[in-house]
Design an enzyme around this catalytic site. Structure first.
Site, PDB file in Angstrom:
ATOM      1  N   CYS A 145      14.963   2.399  19.211  1.00  0.00           N
ATOM      2  CA  CYS A 145      13.610   2.772  18.799  1.00  0.00           C
ATOM      3  C   CYS A 145      13.352   4.275  18.809  1.00  0.00           C
ATOM      4  O   CYS A 145      13.045   4.877  17.795  1.00  0.00           O
ATOM      5  CB  CYS A 145      12.590   2.069  19.695  1.00  0.00           C
ATOM      6  N   HIS A 185       6.265   5.783  21.210  1.00  0.00           N
ATOM      7  CA  HIS A 185       7.568   5.781  21.900  1.00  0.00           C
ATOM      8  C   HIS A 185       8.364   7.066  21.722  1.00  0.00           C
ATOM      9  O   HIS A 185       9.587   7.052  21.614  1.00  0.00           O
ATOM     10  CB  HIS A 185       8.396   4.571  21.455  1.00  0.00           C
TER      11      HIS A 185
END
Length: 488
Positions: free
Chosen positions: A88, A138
């Site tokens: 990610c 993130h």
């Protein structure tokens, strides 16, 4: 704390925008007067852990995704797109900087992108766009449920309804613009985040300034069984057709998890319909570039593994759809070029008729899409700098690797030498490793030399992960993973 090579300050962006010299080769941009051209809106729809193979247009026999399929039929479909580092945080950092992970230092989850990075949000904001980010960020590294204050930690995005990271999709936490008080999305957050995106776009329909919006869903990433009941009821585990590269002893678990995974995907498909209907209703579709993609795939039992990081197709292959308004003169249809994560930003800038900063390393595929350049997209690099998380070293036998993906082959080496070689045309499930096969000696030798050449050009010495952890001052636990729970 970190100093990023080839990264400019925000002031440098402004200087770059005033520069009249267009970049050459893969990053060539138009020298048109951008003030006289209507700027397109840009909408990036980002899923988490959606592999290409789990869509109708991608060939999955178990699921129908009519709205994604329709978008694919209207788009330039990079069918050989990969996530260069299929995790990610590395993907997202490459998305918004156009840089490879060893350049920006974002080769693990839960680390912070340099606040001075030349980023998508800053570039488009500087160009007069209304910029917004909704959903999973993130890239902050301060804890998964911490407030990210306005300023450079948001990398130039103005409108903000986001969280650092959560996989609790029902009543999940987010922060609203400048308010440090945590809020919760109502119900299933993929639905609520979509509604927020629709509100943002609808508010801009009469605005002379275009928008850039990133809608970042957390689904269909695990937990697999938290989609609304309506969607879970659509898939029966025992009726699912499994990929042949799933071991027999995992079939029962995989069937159960696949049913939940597909439920998330079906919900996403409905949200695509809702977004497209809104853009049409607002008369925005004819002037909006849409990118539909994912940060990486999910093995879901293939090759006896789950999740991502590994170099198999279920992990690295991602949807990469570019819906491009007719006014730009680019036809829809499949494209064979091997497209990587860092190529998204420069291609968007090219399509937006905007200069590409020197810090960007990806390829601008605008000329390729226009049919003017067929020299790009023959091969690209995939990387694991430091295995961690679901593919950590002590428990899951994770290891460093570098690989070359072409339109036909996947070739990967680890620190000990050649590891994997697949002919993806003849062996689409990658069940026959051809490394050191005498019949493929010449092909392996060619791929090895091309890989070494690309690594050298990128300044990648391919050293053990510990070297890069020290270089970027990244602290990990005994499993080689950046800890984050104590920061929540």
């Amino acid at each position: 704390m970190k100093t990023i090579l080839r990264t400019l300050s925000i002031l440098s962006i402004c200087i770059c925008f005033s520069c009249s010299n267009a970049k050459k080769n893969d990053k060539t941009i138009a020298n048109a007067d951008t003030n006289s051209i209507k700027k397109p809106n840009v909408l990036i729809i980002l899923t988490d852990q959606l592999r290409t193979q789990a869509t109708g247009y991608g060939g999955d026999p178990n699921i129908k995704t009519p709205h994604i399929d329709k978008l694919a039929s209207m788009s330039a479909n990079f069918k050989n797109a990969v996530s260069g580092m299929p995790v990610c945080t590395p993907f997202k950092a490459s998305l918004i900087t156009g840089q490879r992970p060893l350049t920006n230092g974002m080769f693990m989850n839960d680390v912070q992108l340099d606040t001075n990075a030349v980023s998508m949000g800053k570039i488009y904001t500087n160009a007069g766009y209304n910029t917004g980010f909704i959903g999973k960020w993130h890239m902050d590294g301060h804890g998964r449920l911490r407030f990210i204050p306005p300023g450079n930690r948001r990398q130039g995005f103005q409108f903000w309804k986001a969280n650092e990271c959560t996989h609790n999709y029902n009543g999940s936490v987010y922060f609203d613009n400048n308010d440090p008080t945590p809020k919760k999305w109502e119900g299933y957050d993929t639905f609520s985040q979509t509604d927020a995106a629709i509100d943002f776009m609808s508010a801009k329909k009469d605005d002379n300034n275009p928008f850039l919006l990133v809608l970042s869903w957390g689904t269909p990433h695990a937990p697999y069984h938290s989609a609304p009941k309506k969607y879970k009821d659509m898939f029966l585990p025992d009726s699912l057709e499994l990929r042949p590269n799933i071991p027999k002893n995992m079939e029962k678990k995989v069937r159960k998890d696949l049913a939940g995974y597909y439920a998330h995907v079906a919900a996403i498909d409905d949200m695509i319909a809702k977004i497209m209907e809104t853009l049409k209703k607002n008369n925005q579709l004819d002037n909006t570039i849409i990118v539909f993609t994912s940060d990486h795939g999910d093995l879901l039992g293939s090759h006896g593994a789950y999740k991502k990081q590994q170099p198999y197709d279920e992990s690295i292959r991602t949807p990469m759809l570019f819906y491009i308004p007719e006014s730009l003169g680019i036809k829809a249809g499949n494209r064979n070029a091997v497209f990587n994560s860092e190529d998204i930003l420069p291609t968007l800038l090219g399509l937006s008729n905007m200069p590409i900063p020197e810090s960007v390393e990806g390829i601008n595929y605008t000329a390729y899409l226009e049919g003017k350049d067929d020299t790009v997209g023959k091969e690209t690099i995939i990387t694991c700098v430091q295995p961690f998380g679901q593919w950590n070293r002590p428990k899951r036998h994770g290891k460093e690797y570098r690989g070359l993906v072409t339109q036909k082959y996947t070739y990967v080496k680890d620190l000990e030498g050649p590891w994997l070689l697949f002919d993806n045309d003849a062996d689409p499930y990658q069940m026959n490793n051809l490394v050191n096969n005498k019949e493929y000696t010449d092909i392996q030798s060619d791929l090895e030399s091309r890989l070494i050449k690309r690594l050298k050009a990128n300044g990648d010495e391919f050293l053990p992960g510990a070297h890069y952890l020290e270089k970027w001052n990244i602290k990990v636990n005994e499993e080689g993973t950046v800890p984050y729970r104590h920061l929540n």
